[in-house]
Write an enzyme that holds these catalytic residues in place. Structure first.
Site, PDB file in Angstrom:
ATOM      1  N   GLY A  69       0.792  -1.213   0.000  1.00  0.00           N
ATOM      2  CA  GLY A  69       0.000   0.000   0.000  1.00  0.00           C
ATOM      3  C   GLY A  69       0.831   1.273   0.000  1.00  0.00           C
ATOM      4  N   GLY A  70       0.251   2.329  -0.572  1.00  0.00           N
ATOM      5  CA  GLY A  70       0.915   3.633  -0.596  1.00  0.00           C
ATOM      6  C   GLY A  70       0.887   4.251  -1.978  1.00  0.00           C
ATOM      7  N   ASN A 109      13.605   0.167  -6.184  1.00  0.00           N
ATOM      8  CA  ASN A 109      14.945   0.510  -6.665  1.00  0.00           C
ATOM      9  C   ASN A 109      15.223   1.993  -6.508  1.00  0.00           C
ATOM     10  OD1 ASN A 109      14.631   1.725  -9.792  1.00  0.00           O
ATOM     11  ND2 ASN A 109      12.946   0.415  -9.161  1.00  0.00           N
ATOM     12  N   HIS A 110      14.173   2.798  -6.314  1.00  0.00           N
ATOM     13  CA  HIS A 110      14.363   4.244  -6.202  1.00  0.00           C
ATOM     14  C   HIS A 110      14.882   4.677  -4.834  1.00  0.00           C
ATOM     15  CE1 HIS A 110      12.939   4.735 -10.217  1.00  0.00           C
ATOM     16  NE2 HIS A 110      11.859   4.019  -9.925  1.00  0.00           N
ATOM     17  N   TYR A 134       9.391   9.914  -3.091  1.00  0.00           N
ATOM     18  CA  TYR A 134       8.907   8.531  -3.101  1.00  0.00           C
ATOM     19  C   TYR A 134      10.028   7.579  -2.668  1.00  0.00           C
ATOM     20  CZ  TYR A 134       7.752   3.992  -5.166  1.00  0.00           C
ATOM     21  OH  TYR A 134       7.553   2.653  -5.371  1.00  0.00           O
ATOM     22  N   LYS A 138      10.501   5.058   0.856  1.00  0.00           N
ATOM     23  CA  LYS A 138      10.827   3.635   0.908  1.00  0.00           C
ATOM     24  C   LYS A 138      12.092   3.386   1.736  1.00  0.00           C
ATOM     25  CE  LYS A 138       7.382   2.156  -1.598  1.00  0.00           C
ATOM     26  NZ  LYS A 138       6.352   1.240  -1.076  1.00  0.00           N
ATOM     27  N   ARG A 172      14.849   0.420 -20.730  1.00  0.00           N
ATOM     28  CA  ARG A 172      15.440   0.348 -19.390  1.00  0.00           C
ATOM     29  C   ARG A 172      14.880  -0.837 -18.620  1.00  0.00           C
ATOM     30  NH1 ARG A 172      14.000   2.029 -14.141  1.00  0.00           N
ATOM     31  NH2 ARG A 172      15.820   2.268 -12.777  1.00  0.00           N
TER      32      ARG A 172
END
Length: 262
Positions: A69-70, A109-110, A134, A138, A172
């Protein structure tokens, strides 16, 4: 087994719902959006991850939480803070209060997007260099997972997911794609590996062009079955201006969240 999936109406949740269904498993699906009754026996809960009492209730009788969620893309800081950071805190806190032993957290991955691509495989546990608010949210989620493991003994597996779609969307993603089948396999590994403690693993298929490590994911039992290369002739070319960074276009100034308005 009863598995609570937050954000179950989202893209990844929708892809995983049929793939995580088992005769001996009850899926408890939670989202702020309405969830369809597909006849699979799932328990449907309409609630927000930002509502702690509702989350505690949703966690009762649950064996594990898959937290998807988010907000899944860049937003302004107030929304990221409320939904992704405070909401994730409430998921971990609710799991702790309800006695849930394990949380699998969908990271990204961010979290490490501003690391330069240095011509070698990105290692497991790469130190955070987020590319967006964002990504920061995380990183905070991974930190909360670490805290709830160390303080309360919760088993936590964080999945730094690439792009999880039916097919890769651009060139990518020929490197970063996590197929739905492999995503389900990775979640199953995270749910079933004995006593993982706290782990951070890359969520990616074993793509021909992959540049993220699979060592830690494979250590918990994950085995990729798919390779994005079979879609190489179908996908549009990625804007190459930001391919020097792990986060790709998320490093673009166009995604500047702008901060809180004065």
């Amino acid at each position: 087994m009863r598995l609570l999936i937050t954000g179950a109406a989202g893209g990844v949740g929708t892809l995983l719902r049929p793939r995580l269904a088992r005769p001996d498993r009850v899926l408890r699906l939670l989202d702020v959006a309405e969830l369809p009754d597909t006849g699979d026996g799932a328990e449907l809960v309409r609630a927000s991850i930002t509502d702690l009492p509702a989350m505690v209730e949703a966690c009762r009788g649950v064996d594990a939480v898959l937290h998807l969620g988010g907000l899944a893309t860049e937003h302004g800081w107030p929304d990221i803070l409320s939904v992704n950071i405070d909401g994730t805190y409430k998921v971990f806190e609710a799991a702790h209060r309800a006695g849930v032993p394990r949380v699998v957290f969908a990271s990204t991955n961010h979290t490490v997007g501003f690391h330069p691509r240095a011509g070698h495989e990105a290692p497991d546990y790469l130190f955070p260099r987020p590319d967006t608010y964002y990504g920061v949210s995380k990183v905070a989620g991974e930190a909360l997972g670490s805290l709830y493991h160390d303080r309360y003994g919760l088993d936590v597996v964080c999945l730094r997911i690439g792009g999880c779609f039916e097919k890769p969307l651009d060139t990518r993603m020929l490197e970063t794609w996590l197929s739905p089948r492999d995503a389900a396999s990775l979640v199953e590994a995270a749910l079933s590996t004995p006593e993982p403690g706290f782990k951070v693993v890359w969520g990616v298929s074993d793509n021909t062009r992959r540049w993220w490590s699979l060592t830690e994911a494979e250590s918990i039992g994950y085995r990729s079955q798919d390779d994005a290369e079979i879609h190489a002739d179908e996908v549009p070319r990625t804007d190459e201006r930001f391919l020097g960074y792990l986060g790709g276009a998320f490093c673009s100034p166009d995604l500047d969240g702008g901060g809180e308005q004065a």
